[in-house]
Design a protein around this motif. Structure first.
Motif, PDB file in Angstrom:
ATOM      1  N   ILE A 193       0.755  -1.103  -0.073  1.00 30.52           N
ATOM      2  CA  ILE A 193      -0.133   0.212   0.015  1.00 30.52           C
ATOM      3  C   ILE A 193       0.887   1.195   0.078  1.00 30.52           C
ATOM      4  N   MET A 194       1.978   1.172   0.788  1.00 32.76           N
ATOM      5  CA  MET A 194       2.545   2.504   0.858  1.00 32.76           C
ATOM      6  C   MET A 194       3.797   2.606  -0.205  1.00 32.76           C
ATOM      7  N   GLY A 195       4.093   1.760  -0.969  1.00 31.22           N
ATOM      8  CA  GLY A 195       4.989   1.682  -2.158  1.00 31.22           C
ATOM      9  C   GLY A 195       6.310   1.596  -1.681  1.00 31.22           C
ATOM     10  N   HIS A 196       6.542   0.594  -0.361  1.00 32.73           N
ATOM     11  CA  HIS A 196       7.646   0.244   0.072  1.00 32.73           C
ATOM     12  C   HIS A 196       8.391  -0.893  -0.391  1.00 32.73           C
ATOM     13  N   GLU A 197       9.823  -1.038  -0.307  1.00 40.43           N
ATOM     14  CA  GLU A 197      10.267  -2.452  -0.788  1.00 40.43           C
ATOM     15  C   GLU A 197       9.672  -3.513  -0.235  1.00 40.43           C
ATOM     16  N   LEU A 198       9.368  -4.436  -1.030  1.00 37.23           N
ATOM     17  CA  LEU A 198       8.568  -5.646  -0.458  1.00 37.23           C
ATOM     18  C   LEU A 198       9.649  -6.646   0.160  1.00 37.23           C
ATOM     19  N   PRO A 199       8.818  -7.417   1.239  1.00 31.90           N
ATOM     20  CA  PRO A 199       9.692  -8.594   1.956  1.00 31.90           C
ATOM     21  C   PRO A 199      10.472  -9.495   0.831  1.00 31.90           C
ATOM     22  N   GLU A 200      11.500 -10.111   1.215  1.00 29.74           N
ATOM     23  CA  GLU A 200      12.346 -11.186   0.333  1.00 29.74           C
ATOM     24  C   GLU A 200      11.346 -12.184  -0.086  1.00 29.74           C
ATOM     25  N   GLY A 201      11.361 -12.412  -1.422  1.00 27.16           N
ATOM     26  CA  GLY A 201      10.479 -13.486  -1.907  1.00 27.16           C
ATOM     27  C   GLY A 201       9.115 -13.002  -2.456  1.00 27.16           C
ATOM     28  N   GLN A 202       8.754 -11.939  -2.355  1.00 29.55           N
ATOM     29  CA  GLN A 202       7.541 -11.461  -2.662  1.00 29.55           C
ATOM     30  C   GLN A 202       7.789 -10.494  -3.917  1.00 29.55           C
ATOM     31  N   THR A 203       6.846 -10.346  -4.877  1.00 27.76           N
ATOM     32  CA  THR A 203       6.884  -9.740  -6.170  1.00 27.76           C
ATOM     33  C   THR A 203       5.629  -8.673  -6.159  1.00 27.76           C
ATOM     34  N   ARG A 204       5.978  -7.872  -7.002  1.00 28.07           N
ATOM     35  CA  ARG A 204       4.900  -6.894  -7.312  1.00 28.07           C
ATOM     36  C   ARG A 204       3.929  -7.323  -7.894  1.00 28.07           C
ATOM     37  N   LYS A 205       4.204  -8.016  -8.956  1.00 30.40           N
ATOM     38  CA  LYS A 205       3.288  -8.596  -9.894  1.00 30.40           C
ATOM     39  C   LYS A 205       2.199  -9.481  -8.948  1.00 30.40           C
ATOM     40  N   GLU A 206       2.642 -10.228  -8.101  1.00 30.65           N
ATOM     41  CA  GLU A 206       2.035 -11.132  -6.995  1.00 30.65           C
ATOM     42  C   GLU A 206       1.118 -10.303  -6.258  1.00 30.65           C
ATOM     43  N   LYS A 207       1.601  -9.106  -5.697  1.00 37.05           N
ATOM     44  CA  LYS A 207       0.748  -8.407  -4.763  1.00 37.05           C
ATOM     45  C   LYS A 207      -0.271  -7.349  -5.517  1.00 37.05           C
ATOM     46  N   ASN A 208      -0.301  -7.300  -6.754  1.00 38.74           N
ATOM     47  CA  ASN A 208      -1.257  -6.436  -7.507  1.00 38.74           C
ATOM     48  C   ASN A 208      -2.322  -7.372  -8.019  1.00 38.74           C
ATOM     49  N   ASN A 209      -2.328  -8.384  -7.389  1.00 38.61           N
ATOM     50  CA  ASN A 209      -3.732  -9.378  -7.914  1.00 38.61           C
ATOM     51  C   ASN A 209      -4.891  -8.818  -7.430  1.00 38.61           C
ATOM     52  N   GLU A 210      -5.908  -8.566  -8.125  1.00 33.53           N
ATOM     53  CA  GLU A 210      -7.198  -8.027  -7.692  1.00 33.53           C
ATOM     54  C   GLU A 210      -7.840  -8.736  -6.428  1.00 33.53           C
ATOM     55  N   ASN A 211      -7.628  -9.885  -6.350  1.00 32.20           N
ATOM     56  CA  ASN A 211      -8.397 -10.566  -5.395  1.00 32.20           C
ATOM     57  C   ASN A 211      -7.438 -10.424  -4.006  1.00 32.20           C
ATOM     58  N   LEU A 212      -6.181 -10.295  -4.092  1.00 33.42           N
ATOM     59  CA  LEU A 212      -5.460 -10.091  -2.862  1.00 33.42           C
ATOM     60  C   LEU A 212      -5.798  -8.374  -2.516  1.00 33.42           C
ATOM     61  N   LEU A 213      -5.860  -7.609  -3.475  1.00 29.54           N
ATOM     62  CA  LEU A 213      -6.344  -6.307  -3.370  1.00 29.54           C
ATOM     63  C   LEU A 213      -7.734  -6.061  -2.592  1.00 29.54           C
ATOM     64  N   TRP A 214      -8.441  -7.021  -2.934  1.00 29.55           N
ATOM     65  CA  TRP A 214      -9.924  -6.954  -2.445  1.00 29.55           C
ATOM     66  C   TRP A 214      -9.758  -7.308  -0.955  1.00 29.55           C
ATOM     67  N   GLU A 215      -9.064  -8.570  -0.686  1.00 23.64           N
ATOM     68  CA  GLU A 215      -9.071  -8.734   0.752  1.00 23.64           C
ATOM     69  C   GLU A 215      -8.256  -7.639   1.404  1.00 23.64           C
ATOM     70  N   ILE A 216      -7.228  -7.045   0.958  1.00 25.88           N
ATOM     71  CA  ILE A 216      -6.773  -5.576   1.582  1.00 25.88           C
ATOM     72  C   ILE A 216      -7.789  -4.812   2.179  1.00 25.88           C
ATOM     73  N   LEU A 217      -8.413  -4.576   1.080  1.00 32.39           N
ATOM     74  CA  LEU A 217      -9.641  -3.391   1.181  1.00 32.39           C
ATOM     75  C   LEU A 217     -10.382  -3.975   2.234  1.00 32.39           C
ATOM     76  N   LYS A 218     -10.954  -5.166   2.578  1.00 33.11           N
ATOM     77  CA  LYS A 218     -11.916  -5.693   3.461  1.00 33.11           C
ATOM     78  C   LYS A 218     -11.057  -5.245   4.930  1.00 33.11           C
ATOM     79  N   GLU A 219      -9.779  -5.328   5.025  1.00 34.41           N
ATOM     80  CA  GLU A 219      -9.292  -5.423   6.227  1.00 34.41           C
ATOM     81  C   GLU A 219      -9.149  -4.087   6.809  1.00 34.41           C
TER      82      GLU A 219
END
Length: 219
Positions: A193-219
Motif C-alpha cells: 500500500i505504501m509503495g515500500h520495498e517488499l519482503p524478500e521473495g514477494q513480487t509486485r506482480k503477485e501483490k497487484n492481484n485483484e483478489n488480494l487487493l480486495w482482501e486488503i480493502l476488507k481489512e
C-alpha cells in the motif's frame, strides 16, 4: 475535507494522502481515469499508480522506486469523498458546456480549475491550514520534523522532492501509523500500500492481484 471538497480540488489530494498513504507527488498525479473499479466489485475502486508530478506540476514518466508502481484499494471514507467531488465536477462541466473528458482531468486540481494540476507548495499550504484548524501544535509536529529530517539525510535518492513539506509528510505518516495500529494487514501488504520495498521473495506482480487487493480493502 467533506465540508470543503466542492470548493477546492486540493481537498481530494489531502484525502488521498490521508486515507491512501500516497506520496504527495503520486496523489497530485492521479487522474479521474486512474480510479479503476474492481472487476468483481464494480462499486468499489482502486487507484492505479504509474506516474508522478514534480513540484511544478509537470508529469514525470517514472516513479520514486520500482515498488511505487502499484494499485491501492480506495478506503470507504475516501471513496465517498471522491464520488461527491466527481459528481460536482461532472455537473460543473455539463453546466459550462465543456467537452473536456473528466477521465483526463487531475483529481487534485487547484481550487475549481478542473484542468489545472495542483503544484506541491499549493497542496502543502492547504495541508498546513487544515492541521492548524485542528489545533495541531508546533510541539505535536516536532517528532514528525525530526523523522522527516532523518529520512532526508539517510535517503538513497537525494533528488526526492515529494516528502519535503512537513504538513504533507504528517498526513502520509499518520496513515502508516493507522495501518500499524488498527488493521490486521501483514507487513508485506502494508508495504504494498505504501509503495515500500517488499519482503524478500514477494513480487509486485503477485501483490497487484485483484483478489488480494480486495482482501486488503476488507481489512
Amino acid at each position: 475535507l467533506v465540508e470543503n471538497v466542492n470548493a477546492d480540488g486540493r481537498y481530494c489530494g489531502l484525502g488521498i494522502i490521508l486515507y491512501g498513504g500516497l506520496r504527495p507527488a503520486e496523489a497530485r498525479k492521479i487522474l479521474w481515469g486512474d480510479l479503476v473499479p474492481f472487476l468483481d466489485h464494480p462499486d468499489r475502486l482502486m487507484m492505479y499508480l504509474y506516474e508522478t508530478r514534480n513540484a511544478s506540476g509537470q508529469v514525470e514518466d517514472h516513479m520514486k522506486t520500482p515498488n511505487a508502481y502499484r494499485k491501492v484499494p480506495v478506503h470507504m471514507e475516501l471513496h465517498r469523498l471522491l464520488m461527491a467531488r466527481k459528481q460536482f465536477v461532472e455537473d460543473q462541466l455539463l453546466q459550462q458546456g465543456s467537452k473536456l473528458d473528466i477521465n483526463d482531468l487531475p483529481v487534485c486540481c487547484f481550487k475549481n480549475e478542473f484542468s489545472r494540476p495542483c503544484r506541491e507548495y499549493q497542496l502543502s499550504i492547504l495541508a498546513a491550514d487544515v492541521l492548524k484548524s485542528l489545533a495541531i501544535t508546533a510541539k505535536d509536529l516536532e517528532g514528525y520534523l525530526l523523522d522527516m529530517t532523518y529520512n532526508a539525510l539517510t535517503s538513497k535518492n537525494k533528488t526526492d522532492e515529494d516528502e519535503s513539506h512537513l504538513s504533507l509528510y504528517v498526513l502520509r505518516r499518520n496513515f502508516w501509523t493507522w495501518l500499524q495500529a488498527n488493521t490486521r494487514l501483514n507487513d508485506g501488504n502494508k508495504r504494498l500500500i505504501m509503495g515500500h520495498e517488499l519482503p524478500e521473495g514477494q513480487t509486485r506482480k503477485e501483490k497487484n492481484n485483484e483478489n488480494l487487493l480486495w482482501e486488503i480493502l476488507k481489512e
